[in-house]
Scaffold this motif. Structure first.
Motif, PDB file in Angstrom:
ATOM      1  N   LEU A  90      -1.126  -4.464  11.525  1.00 43.37           N
ATOM      2  CA  LEU A  90      -1.150  -4.586  10.060  1.00 43.37           C
ATOM      3  C   LEU A  90      -1.974  -5.433   9.556  1.00 43.37           C
ATOM      4  O   LEU A  90      -2.507  -6.172  10.279  1.00 43.37           O
ATOM      5  CB  LEU A  90       0.188  -4.467   9.573  1.00 43.37           C
ATOM      6  N   GLN A  91      -2.659  -5.059   8.332  1.00 44.75           N
ATOM      7  CA  GLN A  91      -3.610  -6.195   7.747  1.00 44.75           C
ATOM      8  C   GLN A  91      -2.640  -7.392   7.454  1.00 44.75           C
ATOM      9  O   GLN A  91      -1.481  -7.314   7.316  1.00 44.75           O
ATOM     10  CB  GLN A  91      -3.796  -5.025   6.367  1.00 44.75           C
ATOM     11  N   PRO A  92      -3.439  -8.465   7.442  1.00 47.62           N
ATOM     12  CA  PRO A  92      -2.616  -9.596   7.201  1.00 47.62           C
ATOM     13  C   PRO A  92      -1.719  -9.788   5.932  1.00 47.62           C
ATOM     14  O   PRO A  92      -0.752 -10.471   5.960  1.00 47.62           O
ATOM     15  CB  PRO A  92      -3.927 -10.740   7.220  1.00 47.62           C
ATOM     16  N   ALA A  93      -2.344  -9.207   4.775  1.00 44.04           N
ATOM     17  CA  ALA A  93      -1.489  -9.109   3.754  1.00 44.04           C
ATOM     18  C   ALA A  93      -0.397  -8.450   3.727  1.00 44.04           C
ATOM     19  O   ALA A  93       0.819  -8.975   3.310  1.00 44.04           O
ATOM     20  CB  ALA A  93      -2.292  -8.479   2.593  1.00 44.04           C
ATOM     21  N   VAL A  94      -0.286  -7.547   4.474  1.00 45.02           N
ATOM     22  CA  VAL A  94       0.891  -6.749   4.706  1.00 45.02           C
ATOM     23  C   VAL A  94       1.911  -7.306   5.679  1.00 45.02           C
ATOM     24  O   VAL A  94       3.150  -7.529   5.630  1.00 45.02           O
ATOM     25  CB  VAL A  94       0.809  -5.359   5.353  1.00 45.02           C
ATOM     26  N   GLN A  95       1.291  -7.963   6.816  1.00 41.39           N
ATOM     27  CA  GLN A  95       1.881  -8.935   7.582  1.00 41.39           C
ATOM     28  C   GLN A  95       2.750 -10.033   7.034  1.00 41.39           C
ATOM     29  O   GLN A  95       3.932 -10.237   7.096  1.00 41.39           O
ATOM     30  CB  GLN A  95       1.241  -9.645   8.633  1.00 41.39           C
ATOM     31  N   ALA A  96       2.053 -10.408   5.887  1.00 44.93           N
ATOM     32  CA  ALA A  96       2.775 -11.722   5.147  1.00 44.93           C
ATOM     33  C   ALA A  96       3.879 -11.077   4.277  1.00 44.93           C
ATOM     34  O   ALA A  96       4.950 -11.810   4.167  1.00 44.93           O
ATOM     35  CB  ALA A  96       1.579 -12.331   4.294  1.00 44.93           C
ATOM     36  N   GLU A  97       3.733 -10.139   3.773  1.00 41.68           N
ATOM     37  CA  GLU A  97       4.851  -9.527   3.044  1.00 41.68           C
ATOM     38  C   GLU A  97       6.062  -9.036   3.936  1.00 41.68           C
ATOM     39  O   GLU A  97       7.294  -9.347   3.357  1.00 41.68           O
ATOM     40  CB  GLU A  97       4.286  -8.137   2.192  1.00 41.68           C
ATOM     41  N   LEU A  98       5.795  -8.494   5.060  1.00 39.72           N
ATOM     42  CA  LEU A  98       6.788  -8.310   5.910  1.00 39.72           C
ATOM     43  C   LEU A  98       7.506  -9.553   6.225  1.00 39.72           C
ATOM     44  O   LEU A  98       8.844  -9.703   6.464  1.00 39.72           O
ATOM     45  CB  LEU A  98       6.342  -7.550   7.132  1.00 39.72           C
ATOM     46  N   GLN A  99       6.821 -10.465   6.623  1.00 44.28           N
ATOM     47  CA  GLN A  99       7.096 -11.825   7.058  1.00 44.28           C
ATOM     48  C   GLN A  99       8.197 -12.315   6.026  1.00 44.28           C
ATOM     49  O   GLN A  99       9.147 -12.896   6.062  1.00 44.28           O
ATOM     50  CB  GLN A  99       6.276 -12.756   7.368  1.00 44.28           C
ATOM     51  N   GLN A 100       7.781 -12.305   4.568  1.00 44.85           N
ATOM     52  CA  GLN A 100       8.380 -12.769   3.572  1.00 44.85           C
ATOM     53  C   GLN A 100       9.961 -11.963   3.252  1.00 44.85           C
ATOM     54  O   GLN A 100      11.133 -12.192   3.153  1.00 44.85           O
ATOM     55  CB  GLN A 100       7.778 -12.388   2.350  1.00 44.85           C
TER      56      GLN A 100
END
Length: 184
Positions: A90-100
């Motif tokens: 996934l895009q880095p921004a989506v990865q960051a949201e999932l990590q949150q």
């Protein structure tokens, strides 16, 4: 300078806050680490997130996973591996949201308050995990519904994207894909 009365009031308020935090947090126990047994090198999922995905997959895919204990454990491991691969793509921004989202659901206080799950995910009763999923699916808050749908789609894609699930749903690969696989 604090008076004696203010000092006693502050002490009582602090003690009350600690008692409330202790009740909300629950017993202090080490979070179990999920042991999937696969050779997959995880790129995005932490130990705690793998346990979360394993617990959710068991509930979301109830009836779709094999009944045999070893086959069931292998299927759950395959789902966890698949989710890790999907998140890594996934895009880095989506990865960051999932990590949150994973961090929020793995933090004991927010897990208890937002998800209603009292134990670490790998120890949580199935009915609590199912109630969490249903509550988030039917929530009046768009953010919780979005979190549910994201987790649900990731887990379903990881399982039904696997060739091991295809026979159970009657999916046969197209002839040209089968021919290419047999040629290799």
């Amino acid at each position: 300078m604090l008076s004696r009365r203010q000092f006693i009031k502050a002490g009582i308020a602090g003690t009350a806050a600690l008692v409330v935090a202790r009740v909300v947090y629950g017993p202090f126990a080490a979070t179990p680490v999920w042991q999937g047994g696969s050779a997959h090198r995880f790129a995005t999922l932490s130990d705690a997130s793998r346990g979360l995905i394993a617990a959710l997959a068991t509930v979301i895919l109830d009836g779709a996973l094999p009944v045999d204990a070893d086959a069931h454990a292998g299927a759950v491991a395959e789902v966890v591996d698949g989710v890790d691969k999907a998140v890594a793509a996934l895009q880095p921004a989506v990865q960051a949201e999932l990590q949150q989202l994973f961090a929020l659901l793995n933090f004991p206080v927010s897990r208890r308050l937002l998800a209603g799950v009292s134990q670490p995910w790998l120890k949580a009763p199935t009915d609590e995990v199912a109630a969490f999923l249903q509550n988030w699916r039917d929530s009046r808050f768009t953010l919780l519904r979005s979190g549910f749908h994201g987790l649900h789609q990731l887990i379903l894609a990881a399982w039904y994207g696997s060739p091991n699930a295809w026979a159970a749903i009657g999916y046969a690969q197209p002839a040209h894909v089968l021919a290419a696989q047999q040629a290799n």
